[in-house]
Structure formats: structure tokens, C-alpha cells
Design a protein around this motif. Structure first.
Motif, short mmCIF file in Angstrom:
data_model
loop_
_atom_site.label_atom_id
_atom_site.label_comp_id
_atom_site.label_asym_id
_atom_site.label_seq_id
_atom_site.Cartn_x
_atom_site.Cartn_y
_atom_site.Cartn_z
N LYS A 1 0.84 -1.17 0.00
CA LYS A 1 0.00 0.00 0.00
C LYS A 1 0.89 1.24 0.00
O LYS A 1 2.05 1.18 0.39
CB LYS A 1 -0.91 -0.02 1.21
CG LYS A 1 -1.87 -1.20 1.18
CD LYS A 1 -3.02 -0.99 2.12
CE LYS A 1 -3.95 -2.17 1.98
NZ LYS A 1 -5.29 -1.89 2.32
N GLN A 2 0.29 2.33 -0.37
CA GLN A 2 1.05 3.56 -0.59
C GLN A 2 1.84 4.02 0.65
O GLN A 2 2.97 4.45 0.54
CB GLN A 2 0.10 4.66 -1.04
CG GLN A 2 0.80 5.91 -1.51
CD GLN A 2 -0.17 6.93 -2.03
OE1 GLN A 2 -1.35 6.91 -1.70
NE2 GLN A 2 0.31 7.85 -2.84
N LYS A 3 1.27 3.93 1.82
CA LYS A 3 1.95 4.43 3.02
C LYS A 3 2.55 3.29 3.85
O LYS A 3 2.71 3.42 5.05
CB LYS A 3 0.97 5.24 3.87
CG LYS A 3 0.57 6.54 3.21
CD LYS A 3 -0.19 7.42 4.16
CE LYS A 3 -0.47 8.76 3.48
NZ LYS A 3 -0.95 9.73 4.42
N THR A 4 2.90 2.21 3.18
CA THR A 4 3.50 1.07 3.87
C THR A 4 4.98 1.00 3.52
O THR A 4 5.37 1.17 2.37
CB THR A 4 2.81 -0.23 3.44
OG1 THR A 4 1.42 -0.14 3.74
CG2 THR A 4 3.40 -1.44 4.14
N THR A 5 5.78 0.74 4.53
CA THR A 5 7.22 0.57 4.32
C THR A 5 7.61 -0.81 4.85
O THR A 5 7.29 -1.15 5.97
CB THR A 5 8.02 1.65 5.08
OG1 THR A 5 7.59 2.93 4.63
CG2 THR A 5 9.51 1.49 4.85
N LEU A 6 8.30 -1.56 4.04
CA LEU A 6 8.79 -2.87 4.44
C LEU A 6 10.26 -2.73 4.80
O LEU A 6 11.07 -2.24 4.00
CB LEU A 6 8.62 -3.87 3.30
CG LEU A 6 9.06 -5.30 3.57
CD1 LEU A 6 8.23 -5.93 4.69
CD2 LEU A 6 8.96 -6.13 2.30
N VAL A 7 10.61 -3.12 6.01
CA VAL A 7 12.01 -3.06 6.45
C VAL A 7 12.47 -4.45 6.85
O VAL A 7 11.66 -5.35 7.08
CB VAL A 7 12.20 -2.07 7.64
CG1 VAL A 7 11.86 -0.65 7.21
CG2 VAL A 7 11.39 -2.48 8.84
N SER A 8 13.76 -4.60 6.97
CA SER A 8 14.33 -5.88 7.40
C SER A 8 13.91 -6.17 8.84
O SER A 8 13.56 -5.26 9.58
CB SER A 8 15.86 -5.80 7.34
OG SER A 8 16.27 -5.57 6.03
N PRO A 9 13.98 -7.44 9.24
CA PRO A 9 13.63 -7.78 10.62
C PRO A 9 14.46 -6.99 11.64
O PRO A 9 15.64 -6.72 11.41
CB PRO A 9 13.95 -9.28 10.72
CG PRO A 9 13.91 -9.76 9.31
CD PRO A 9 14.37 -8.61 8.47
N ILE A 10 13.83 -6.66 12.75
CA ILE A 10 14.52 -5.97 13.83
C ILE A 10 15.34 -7.00 14.59
O ILE A 10 14.81 -8.02 15.03
CB ILE A 10 13.52 -5.28 14.78
CG1 ILE A 10 12.67 -4.28 13.99
CG2 ILE A 10 14.24 -4.61 15.94
CD1 ILE A 10 11.46 -3.78 14.75
N LEU A 11 16.63 -6.74 14.74
CA LEU A 11 17.53 -7.68 15.40
C LEU A 11 18.14 -7.03 16.64
O LEU A 11 18.45 -5.85 16.64
CB LEU A 11 18.65 -8.10 14.45
CG LEU A 11 18.18 -8.85 13.20
CD1 LEU A 11 19.32 -8.98 12.20
CD2 LEU A 11 17.64 -10.22 13.56
N ARG A 12 18.33 -7.84 17.67
CA ARG A 12 18.97 -7.36 18.90
C ARG A 12 20.43 -7.05 18.61
O ARG A 12 21.06 -7.68 17.75
CB ARG A 12 18.95 -8.41 20.00
CG ARG A 12 17.71 -9.18 20.15
CD ARG A 12 17.84 -10.20 21.27
NE ARG A 12 17.97 -11.53 20.70
CZ ARG A 12 18.25 -12.60 21.38
NH1 ARG A 12 18.47 -12.52 22.67
NH2 ARG A 12 18.32 -13.77 20.81
#
Length: 181
Positions: A1-12
Motif C-alpha cells: 500500500k502507498q503508506k506502507t514501508t517494508l524493512v528488514s527484521p529488527i535484530l537485537r
């Protein structure tokens, strides 16, 4: 969707800073009561060392049983064993799968039955060629995983490791946008 951002998994940070190597052991993380027979299955793999977390709870120290090492839970030791493993056998929870993939570790996922997220994670792991899934976790699936571990490792070479900066940059930009409105 237009206002969606896909980022890499959050890692510790502990995972991002882990010293990656490859020893001979396969890390096993299984807390489900369903897999109480797993140690006997693992013993069938002569000369394959397994570091096992979760099955024997309340351990105070490591217990050696043939090629199995039952480990008491310690986050520091777990991460060190994960980062130095040849591969991982565990549930298909998002966090451990992402940590293993980031560290370049092939993964045999055992999705918890009826949990869609875990089934999806296991299937996607297989689709990407980083490992395999099997809900039963039996001698045959473990044997197939060990046989293909080098292939999965080669596939993981193509995985682009990222830290959390993409997420934090996006959050910073969104916060500035909100602040300016």
C-alpha cells in the motif's frame, strides 16, 4: 500500500554484534512438550554433535549424553552457540528464524501445528532455500536437513545482512513529518 514501508527484521544488538563462526554442532531449540522423544532421535545421528536448549528445563549446568549437550538457558551462551553452529533446528517463530538467517545458519523449522504465522515462516524459509520445515520433526527430516545443510548455507551467502538503521531512519523521518504538521 502507498503508506506502507517494508524493512528488514529488527535484530537485537547481541545478534548484530555476534562473532560468526562454524563449529560442528547443530543448535537445537525446542521447548514444546510434543518433542520429548527428540533426544533419542538425535542420538541416532552418530558423531553429529547437538547443543540442545529447552527440552530439559531447570538445568544448572551442561549435561553431556553421547553427542548431545543439554544446555541450561543463558542468553549469552545461547547466542554464542547459535553464532557458531553449523545449523539450527527449532520452532518456526519469527525471531529465531530471522536471527539464524542473519547469521547465515541453515534452519530446520518445526512450525507449531495450527499457528499460521509459524507455518508461513517455515514455508517461506523453504521457498528461499535457507532451510526446510517439518511439523513432525522425525529422523527422516533431520537426516534430509543434515544432507542439504551445505546447499542451504550456499543459498544463505546471497542474503543481504542489514542492521536496524533502515527502520530507525524511517521512524525518524515519520516523527519529523508528524512534528511539522
Amino acid at each position: 500500500k502507498q503508506k506502507t514501508t517494508l524493512v528488514s527484521p529488527i535484530l537485537r544488538d547481541e545478534i548484530l554484534n555476534a562473532e560468526v563462526s562454524e563449529k560442528e554442532h547443530i543448535l537445537v531449540y525446542q521447548t514444546s512438550e510434543t518433542f520429548q522423544e527428540l533426544p533419542e532421535i538425535l542420538k541416532k545421528f552418530d558423531k553429529v554433535p547437538f547443543k540442545v536448549y529447552g527440552i530439559r528445563r531447570n538445568l544448572e549446568k551442561e549435561i553431556q549424553d553421547e553427542y548431545l549437550t543439554f544446555c541450561p538457558f543463558s542468553e549469552k551462551n545461547f547466542i554464542a552457540d547459535l553464532a557458531s553452529s553449523k545449523g539450527v533446528i527449532g520452532s518456526a517463530g519469527f525471531t529465531l528464524v530471522c536471527e539464524a538467517v542473519h547469521l547465515g545458519k541453515p534452519y530446520l523449522a518445526t512450525p507449531v501445528k495450527g499457528q499460521f504465522e509459524q507455518t508461513l515462516n517455515g514455508r517461506y524459509l523453504e521457498y528461499l532455500g535457507y532451510g526446510m520445515q517439518d511439523e513432525e520433526l522425525d529422523e527422516f527430516s533431520i537426516k534430509a536437513f543434515i544432507k542439504r545443510i551445505d546447499q542451504y548455507k550456499r543459498n544463505l551467502y546471497g542474503y543481504e545482512k542489514k542492521d536496524n538503521s533502515e527502520l530507525f531512519d524511517k521512524l525518524e523521518s515519520l516523527l519529523k513529518e508528524i512534528e511539522n504538521n
